[in-house]
Every structure is written in structure tokens, then in C-alpha cells.
Design a protein around this motif. Structure first.
Motif, mmCIF file in Angstrom:
data_model
loop_
_atom_site.group_PDB
_atom_site.id
_atom_site.type_symbol
_atom_site.label_atom_id
_atom_site.label_comp_id
_atom_site.label_asym_id
_atom_site.label_seq_id
_atom_site.Cartn_x
_atom_site.Cartn_y
_atom_site.Cartn_z
ATOM 1 N N ALA A 449 -51.084 54.067 25.324
ATOM 2 C CA ALA A 449 -51.481 53.461 23.997
ATOM 3 C C ALA A 449 -52.933 52.478 24.553
ATOM 4 C CB ALA A 449 -50.608 52.383 23.219
ATOM 5 N N ALA A 450 -52.613 51.919 25.511
ATOM 6 C CA ALA A 450 -53.934 51.007 25.860
ATOM 7 C C ALA A 450 -54.986 51.837 26.470
ATOM 8 C CB ALA A 450 -53.469 50.067 26.898
ATOM 9 N N THR A 451 -54.619 53.032 27.202
ATOM 10 C CA THR A 451 -55.669 53.614 27.768
ATOM 11 C C THR A 451 -56.331 54.585 26.635
ATOM 12 O OG1 THR A 451 -54.337 54.009 29.666
ATOM 13 C CG2 THR A 451 -56.099 55.752 29.264
ATOM 14 N N GLU A 452 -55.509 55.025 25.758
ATOM 15 C CA GLU A 452 -56.040 55.840 24.568
ATOM 16 C C GLU A 452 -56.870 55.001 23.909
ATOM 17 O OE1 GLU A 452 -52.978 56.724 21.721
ATOM 18 O OE2 GLU A 452 -53.791 58.970 21.618
ATOM 19 N N LEU A 453 -56.515 54.015 23.315
ATOM 20 C CA LEU A 453 -57.072 52.693 22.517
ATOM 21 C C LEU A 453 -58.516 52.432 23.033
ATOM 22 C CD1 LEU A 453 -54.114 51.009 20.553
ATOM 23 C CD2 LEU A 453 -55.720 53.006 19.801
ATOM 24 N N LYS A 454 -58.457 52.042 24.186
ATOM 25 C CA LYS A 454 -59.597 51.468 24.817
ATOM 26 C C LYS A 454 -60.630 52.656 24.991
ATOM 27 C CE LYS A 454 -57.604 49.312 28.485
ATOM 28 N NZ LYS A 454 -57.471 48.711 29.867
ATOM 29 N N ALA A 455 -60.113 53.762 25.422
ATOM 30 C CA ALA A 455 -61.310 54.921 25.336
ATOM 31 C C ALA A 455 -61.679 55.138 23.862
ATOM 32 C CB ALA A 455 -60.450 56.084 25.966
ATOM 33 N N MET A 456 -60.927 55.218 22.875
ATOM 34 C CA MET A 456 -61.437 55.597 21.617
ATOM 35 C C MET A 456 -62.437 54.288 21.217
ATOM 36 S SD MET A 456 -57.937 56.749 19.616
ATOM 37 C CE MET A 456 -58.403 55.974 18.187
ATOM 38 N N LEU A 457 -62.036 53.060 21.513
ATOM 39 C CA LEU A 457 -62.873 51.963 20.968
ATOM 40 C C LEU A 457 -64.405 52.171 21.829
ATOM 41 C CD1 LEU A 457 -63.458 49.723 19.429
ATOM 42 C CD2 LEU A 457 -62.227 48.203 20.889
ATOM 43 N N ALA A 458 -64.278 52.264 23.098
ATOM 44 C CA ALA A 458 -65.357 52.533 23.934
ATOM 45 C C ALA A 458 -66.148 53.819 23.257
ATOM 46 C CB ALA A 458 -65.014 52.602 25.410
ATOM 47 N N TYR A 459 -65.765 54.749 23.007
ATOM 48 C CA TYR A 459 -66.372 55.970 22.283
ATOM 49 C C TYR A 459 -67.107 55.619 20.851
ATOM 50 C CZ TYR A 459 -67.610 60.678 21.198
ATOM 51 O OH TYR A 459 -68.392 61.693 20.751
ATOM 52 N N LEU A 460 -66.075 54.952 20.337
ATOM 53 C CA LEU A 460 -66.682 54.636 19.090
ATOM 54 C C LEU A 460 -67.967 53.719 19.031
ATOM 55 C CD1 LEU A 460 -65.810 54.579 15.912
ATOM 56 C CD2 LEU A 460 -65.130 52.065 16.251
ATOM 57 N N LEU A 461 -67.928 52.850 19.916
ATOM 58 C CA LEU A 461 -68.848 51.749 20.144
ATOM 59 C C LEU A 461 -70.258 52.459 20.781
ATOM 60 C CD1 LEU A 461 -67.128 48.747 21.666
ATOM 61 C CD2 LEU A 461 -67.443 49.304 19.389
ATOM 62 N N LEU A 462 -70.023 53.287 21.508
ATOM 63 C CA LEU A 462 -71.063 54.117 22.061
ATOM 64 C C LEU A 462 -71.818 54.951 21.461
ATOM 65 C CD1 LEU A 462 -69.848 54.908 25.706
ATOM 66 C CD2 LEU A 462 -71.779 53.257 25.141
ATOM 67 N N HIS A 463 -71.127 55.473 20.477
ATOM 68 C CA HIS A 463 -71.426 56.719 19.705
ATOM 69 C C HIS A 463 -71.933 56.284 17.898
ATOM 70 C CE1 HIS A 463 -70.186 58.572 23.286
ATOM 71 N NE2 HIS A 463 -71.054 59.158 23.139
ATOM 72 N N TYR A 464 -71.353 55.465 17.504
ATOM 73 C CA TYR A 464 -71.349 54.937 16.235
ATOM 74 C C TYR A 464 -71.610 53.686 15.983
ATOM 75 C CZ TYR A 464 -68.832 59.556 15.794
ATOM 76 O OH TYR A 464 -68.707 60.588 16.115
ATOM 77 N N ASP A 465 -72.321 53.173 14.852
ATOM 78 C CA ASP A 465 -72.261 52.015 14.246
ATOM 79 C C ASP A 465 -71.394 51.764 13.285
ATOM 80 O OD1 ASP A 465 -74.833 51.173 15.671
ATOM 81 O OD2 ASP A 465 -75.946 52.146 14.218
ATOM 82 N N VAL A 466 -70.735 50.639 13.105
ATOM 83 C CA VAL A 466 -69.373 50.304 12.125
ATOM 84 C C VAL A 466 -69.932 49.018 11.644
ATOM 85 C CG1 VAL A 466 -67.204 49.907 12.219
ATOM 86 C CG2 VAL A 466 -67.841 51.549 14.135
ATOM 87 N N LYS A 467 -69.302 49.058 10.252
ATOM 88 C CA LYS A 467 -69.459 47.814 9.518
ATOM 89 C C LYS A 467 -68.428 47.680 8.689
ATOM 90 C CE LYS A 467 -73.055 48.766 6.410
ATOM 91 N NZ LYS A 467 -74.651 48.987 5.927
ATOM 92 N N ALA A 468 -68.091 46.570 8.156
ATOM 93 C CA ALA A 468 -66.697 46.210 7.082
ATOM 94 C C ALA A 468 -67.408 46.699 5.993
ATOM 95 C CB ALA A 468 -66.349 44.797 7.270
ATOM 96 N N GLU A 469 -66.324 47.093 4.920
ATOM 97 C CA GLU A 469 -66.862 47.596 3.711
ATOM 98 C C GLU A 469 -67.521 46.228 2.751
ATOM 99 O OE1 GLU A 469 -63.574 48.705 0.886
ATOM 100 O OE2 GLU A 469 -65.262 49.696 -0.326
ATOM 101 N N THR A 470 -66.722 45.180 2.784
ATOM 102 C CA THR A 470 -67.322 43.885 2.598
ATOM 103 C C THR A 470 -67.387 42.933 3.725
ATOM 104 O OG1 THR A 470 -65.846 44.268 0.618
ATOM 105 C CG2 THR A 470 -66.882 42.178 0.817
ATOM 106 N N PRO A 471 -68.850 42.667 3.841
ATOM 107 C CA PRO A 471 -69.175 41.886 5.110
ATOM 108 C C PRO A 471 -67.978 40.569 5.549
ATOM 109 C CG PRO A 471 -70.874 42.386 4.165
ATOM 110 C CD PRO A 471 -69.892 42.827 3.248
ATOM 111 N N GLY A 472 -67.435 40.564 6.652
ATOM 112 C CA GLY A 472 -66.707 39.519 6.904
ATOM 113 C C GLY A 472 -65.120 39.275 6.429
ATOM 114 N N VAL A 473 -64.947 40.362 5.662
ATOM 115 C CA VAL A 473 -63.576 40.594 5.007
ATOM 116 C C VAL A 473 -62.804 41.723 5.416
ATOM 117 C CG1 VAL A 473 -62.231 40.717 2.786
ATOM 118 C CG2 VAL A 473 -64.432 39.750 2.981
ATOM 119 N N ARG A 474 -61.570 41.008 6.175
ATOM 120 C CA ARG A 474 -60.379 42.122 6.590
ATOM 121 C C ARG A 474 -59.429 42.167 5.606
ATOM 122 N NH1 ARG A 474 -55.488 42.423 8.963
ATOM 123 N NH2 ARG A 474 -55.483 44.115 10.580
ATOM 124 N N PRO A 475 -59.153 43.493 4.936
ATOM 125 C CA PRO A 475 -58.251 43.536 3.785
ATOM 126 C C PRO A 475 -56.904 43.045 4.069
ATOM 127 C CG PRO A 475 -59.549 45.608 4.018
ATOM 128 C CD PRO A 475 -59.732 44.705 5.262
#
Ligand code: HEM
Length: 504
Positions: A449-475
Motif C-alpha cells: 500500500a505504501a509503495t503504491e500510494l507513494k508512487a501514485m502521489l509522486a506521479y500525480l504531483l509531477l504530472h497534474y495540478d490539483v486543487k480542492a473544490e472549495t479552497p481549504g475545505v476537506r468535506p
């Protein structure tokens, strides 16, 4: 099953429970009850309150009985909750024939009805995950990495540089299911949408319907559970995909024995290395693949923010302390339900802690998962998300060992293992970090799980911009009784990065 039917069944279960002649002899226990919950009426009132406010009651029990054990009223019985770190360590170390993890999980997930009683009685798939799967992680990582690239492209389906609003949980479940199945069953099946949906739906069904089945008294379960459980239909459906694969593998094993030149290095082979007797049949093996999928898919949702850019080979992931820290912190706050490490006391004389506290035979004993993960004695400003909390610690102690040392330790004795590895990595468990449990039954899939999630998060960060639907709010999380999952309606904005790197 629609919401109305679910609500109706839940209400029916609650009603029946009130009339169920539960034995209240345990209320005479020397262990104190949650304050305000002692006595027949008060205990039922609290038990009903658990359905909507489980987390709040567990926190109250922690405040009231910080260093001890107390009883929490549930609809059908009292359960025990141990708060002190020393008690948690004792639970973690207790053998299966004293405190049973499998019978505890069987109660939490209603294993007999949602998966089949053989899963609790012969959980050999956990050994395959702990041993072969973990040992093969480094060797299989390039395939996992390849699948992440394809899964993100196909599932996000971003055509240009526009922002797209995506549903976090369903999207991540697709990506996690697909990436995990590249390791479990390989190509081309890991990309079959119908097969992936089947695994995802079964996972959701075990966790949600298990909670409803759990509300019914034992004598009603044979009537109600088969109506609610999707076990049989899911297995039938799974055989459509896994049947031919497993049939062929069994035929090869019969022809060549357990070792042959092109034997695939996948979950089916790892299961066959351990399966005996009736477990060596196509339906029995397909069920284990389904169950391993269920274990792998259920907890992999997370928030994502840009942290830093590094390469993302397996070696680079080991040195990505900040991503590791970010995920550990994310799990610390969102990864445990109110109760964790449920165990059934199976020792004939019950279980006695070192300080003399006695829990009777047959009782269910828990730890307050989320509360200890946010204990102020262990974590400064514990309710605040601090993504680099653990990487700062790591930098301070200047430790450089990575999860491989821990993984190798789990997979078997290794004379070269470094005993001084940093013990606040994502995969490290402790009495104040119960996301993966702790002790003998700590999640064996956590290295994957750690290997997979770290690889996924690293890939996401390198290839995509991400932002919350409502800034600063976690549903807020969705919660029912002692069950808590990320908000099913949570959404984030995603777009391709303008300076899109080609993957390393
Ligand atoms: C972020 C992801 C995951 C989380 C948070 C998680 C969490 C847990 C927890 C809390 C337990 C019970 C521990 C206890 O009560 O002491 C557990 C057990 C287990 N997990 Fe995981 N898990 C994850 C991923 C996985 C994956 C990817 C697999 C399989 C590849 C897996 C397979 C298992 C199995 C087989 C058990 C039962 C262990 C036993 O029988 O001793 N898990 N997991």
C-alpha cells in the motif's frame, strides 16, 4: 439496495434489538461502563446514540477512563475499550488463541455472511500477502509504475489543459483497483472495467452491508444476511473473469508441478504456494483473489497537494521522505475509525492485563483508533494537518533507512536488517499510530500500500495540478456507528501540468 430499504432494515434491526432479551449480567462487571451508560435504559439509549455519534462517545470514554478499560454499550452487547498505551501494546502482542484477530474481524465485517466462514478459519491469503507479495514488491514495481501511468491517463481522461472536477473516492478506487490488479492478476485482466467494477462494488458491499448485518441478533442473521450479502453473486461474477485464468494455472501446476519456467509471478501463484485441500479449487482461489482485492481497495483515499518533484523509481520513492510523511499524516488524521484492533477474547479463562484488569471469555476488546492517533501527549497540535510533521522528525534524527528494511523484516528473518531504522515511516506501527493496526496482525499489505500510494502521489504531483473544490475545505467523512470513510461526494479539481514531464 436503495437508501429507503437500507434505512428500513436498519430501523427494523434497531427495533428488534430493543426487544432482544440480551443478557445484562455483564453489566455487573467490575470494569466501569461509559459514564452515563450504566443501567438498562441508559445503556440502550447510549447504544442507539452510538449509531450516529460513535466517534464522540469513544472520545468521551477516553477522557473519562484515560488510563484504564471501560465498557461501551452496543445494541446487542457490551464491548470493551482499552485506552492506555501499555494495554494497547499487550493487545498487540497477544497470541491468536488468547485474543483472536480473525474472530474480531469476523464480527466487524460479518465475515461469515459477507465473505464465507473459511476466510476467518483459514486466512492463509494473509500469509501470501505478508510473504510472497511483500518479497516481490521491488521486482514487480516497474509493472505497478507502468500501470499507474496508464490508469491516471485513462481514468482521469484529461484531453487538454482545462481544469476538470473529479469525484475523489470513485476515481481513486478505479486507479487503486487497477494498479493493485496489475500485481495480483496482470495484464490484460487488470484493465477490464467490468472486472474492476466488480471488485470495487464487492469491497463497498462488504463494508456497508456488513455494518447492517451486524445490527441483527444472531438468530435473525440466517434469514436476513443472505438477502443483504453480495458474496454469492460477486463470486459467480468473479469466476467469469478469474475462472479461465485459474483453471489454466491449475492445469499447468498439474502438468509441471509447482515450479515451471513461465510460471507467472502473481497473486494466484502466491496463493497456490500455500493453498491445500479444498482451497486448491477454482472457486476457492477466486474467492481469495476477491478478498485480497477487498483488503487492498478499502482504505486508499487521500488528499493531495503539490509537495516537491523527484524522480519516482522504487529507490527514489524510498528517499521521498516528505511524501511518506504527508501520507502518514493524512492517515493519522483520516485513516482510523473510532475503534481499531478489535479482538475476541477466546482464552477459556478470559484475558488479564499485567495490571490485573480482567476481560471475560467471549468479550470483544477494542482500542480507540482515531483518538490515540490524535493524542496530545504524542503529537503537538494533534488535530492540525501538518504534512511534514514526520519528515522533520526524520531529518532531525538523520535516519536514512527506508521501508525496505521494515518490509524485509516482516517478510522473514534478515541478518543484515538495520535495527536502527526510522520508526515513524508510513509503514511503521505503534501504540499511538493504529492506522495499520499494531503487533502480530498489523496489516501485512502495508508495504505494498505504501509503495503504491507513494508512487501514485509522486506521479500525480509531477504530472497534474490539483486543487480542492472549495479552497481549504476537506468535506467531512461519512460515518455510521464505528465505521468511517472519506466523504463519498468529495471532489477536487485536476488538470495536466503545463510543464508536463515525461515519466522517469
Ligand atoms: C492504506 C491501505 C491499508 C490500510 C489502512 C490497511 C489497514 C489494515 C488494518 C487496520 C488491519 C487490521 C490490523 C489489526 O487489527 O491489528 C489490516 C489487516 C489486513 N490487511 Fe490491510 N490495510 C491497507 C492495505 C492493504 C493491502 C494493499 C492489502 C493486500 C494486498 C491488505 C491486506 C490485509 C490483510 C490480509 C489483513 C489481515 C491480516 C491478518 O490476517 O493478520 N491491506 N489492514
Amino acid at each position: 439496495m436503495d437508501l429507503d430499504t437500507t434505512t428500513l432494515l436498519t430501523a427494523l434491526a434497531a427495533l428488534l434489538s430493543l426487544f432482544w432479551l440480551r443478557s445484562w449480567s455483564s453489566s455487573k462487571s467490575t470494569i466501569p461502563a461509559l459514564d452515563g451508560a450504566d443501567g438498562l435504559i441508559a445503556s440502550y439509549r447510549s447504544a442507539l446514540r452510538v449509531l450516529g455519534h460513535g466517534a464522540e462517545l469513544v472520545r468521551r470514554g477516553y477522557t473519562q477512563h484515560r488510563t484504564g478499560v471501560y465498557r461501551m454499550p452496543m445494541l446487542l452487547r457490551w464491548e470493551y475499550v482499552a485506552n492506555a498505551p501499555a494495554h494497547i501494546a499487550e493487545i498487540a502482542a497477544a497470541p491468536e488463541d488468547v485474543l483472536s484477530f480473525h474472530l474480531g474481524a469476523a464480527e466487524t465485517l460479518q465475515t461469515e455472511w459477507t465473505m464465507g466462514s473459511e476466510i476467518a478459519h483459514n486466512p492463509y491469503h494473509a500469509l501470501a500477502v505478508r510473504g510472497s507479495l511483500t518479497r516481490n514488491l521491488a521486482r514487480c514495481f516497474p509493472q505497478v509504475q507502468d500501470e499507474i501511468v496508464h490508469a491516471f491517463a485513462d481514468v482521469l481522461a484529461l484531453e487538454d489543459m482545462e481544469w476538470k472536477l473529479i469525484d475523489v473516492v470513485p476515481t481513486l478506487m478505479q486507479i487503486v483497483a487497477r494498479t493493485s490488479n496489475r500485481l495480483f492478476v496482470g495484464l490484460p485482466l487488470c484493465r477490464d472495467k467490468e472486472y474492476l467494477d466488480l471488485n470495487i462494488n464487492y469491497t463497498v458491499s462488504v463494508f456497508t452491508r456488513g455494518q447492517i448485518i451486524r445490527l441483527f441478533p444472531e438468530f435473525l442473521k440466517p434469514l436476513v444476511a443472505p438477502l443483504l450479502s453480495s458474496r454469492k453473486s460477486s463470486l459467480r461474477h468473479a469466476l467469469k473473469f478469474l475462472g479461465p485464468l485459474i483453471d489454466a494455472r491449475l492445469a499447468d501446476e498439474r502438468a509441471h508441478g509447482p515450479e515451471w519456467a513461465e510460471r507467472p509471478n502473481d497473486l494466484i501463484s502466491w496463493l497456490l504456494d500455500l493453498a491445500t485441500g479444498e482451497e486448491r479449487t477454482t472457486p476457492a482461489l477466486a474467492l481469495r483473489v476477491l478478498i485480497t482485492n477487498m483488503a487492498a481497495i478499502h482504505t486508499s483515499s487521500m488528499a493531495a497537494r503539490v509537495v516537491e518533484s523527484e524522480g519516482w523509481s522504487k529507490a527514489a520513492l524510498g528517499s521521498m521522505h516528505r511524501i511518506d510523511s504527508f501520507l502518514r499524516e493524512s492517515q493519522r488524521l483520516g485513516g482510523s475509525g473510532p475503534l481499531a484492533m478489535t479482538r475476541k477474547v477466546v482464552a477459556r479463562d478470559g484475558f488479564t492485563f499485567a495490571d490485573g484488569t480482567h476481560i471475560p471469555h467471549g468479550a470483544f476488546l477494542n482500542t480507540p483508533g482515531h483518538v490515540v492517533n490524535t493524542e496530545p501527549d504524542s503529537y503537538a497540535d494533534p488535530e492540525t494537518f501538518d504534512g511534514f510533521r514526520f519528515s522533520r522528525l526524520r531529518e532531525a534524527v538523520n535516519a536514512d533507512a527506508d521501508a525496505d528494511a521494515d518490509a524485509a523484516k516482516e517478510a522473514g528473518p534478515n541478518p543484515n536488517a538495520n535495527p536502527t531504522f526510522f520508526n515513524r515511516q508510513m509503514v511503521s506501527t505503534a501504540p499511538d499510530h493504529l492506522v495499520f493496526g499494531h503487533g502480530r496482525h498489523a496489516c501485512p499489505g502495508r508495504f505494498f500500500a505504501a509503495t503504491e500510494l507513494k508512487a501514485m502521489l509522486a506521479y500525480l504531483l509531477l504530472h497534474y495540478d490539483v486543487k480542492a473544490e472549495t479552497p481549504g475545505v476537506r468535506p467531512p467523512d461519512d460515518a455510521f456507528a464505528m465505521f468511517r470513510v472519506p466523504n463519498a461526494r468529495g471532489r477536487i479539481w485536476v488538470r495536466k501540468r503545463a510543464d508536463l514531464n515525461s515519466e522517469a
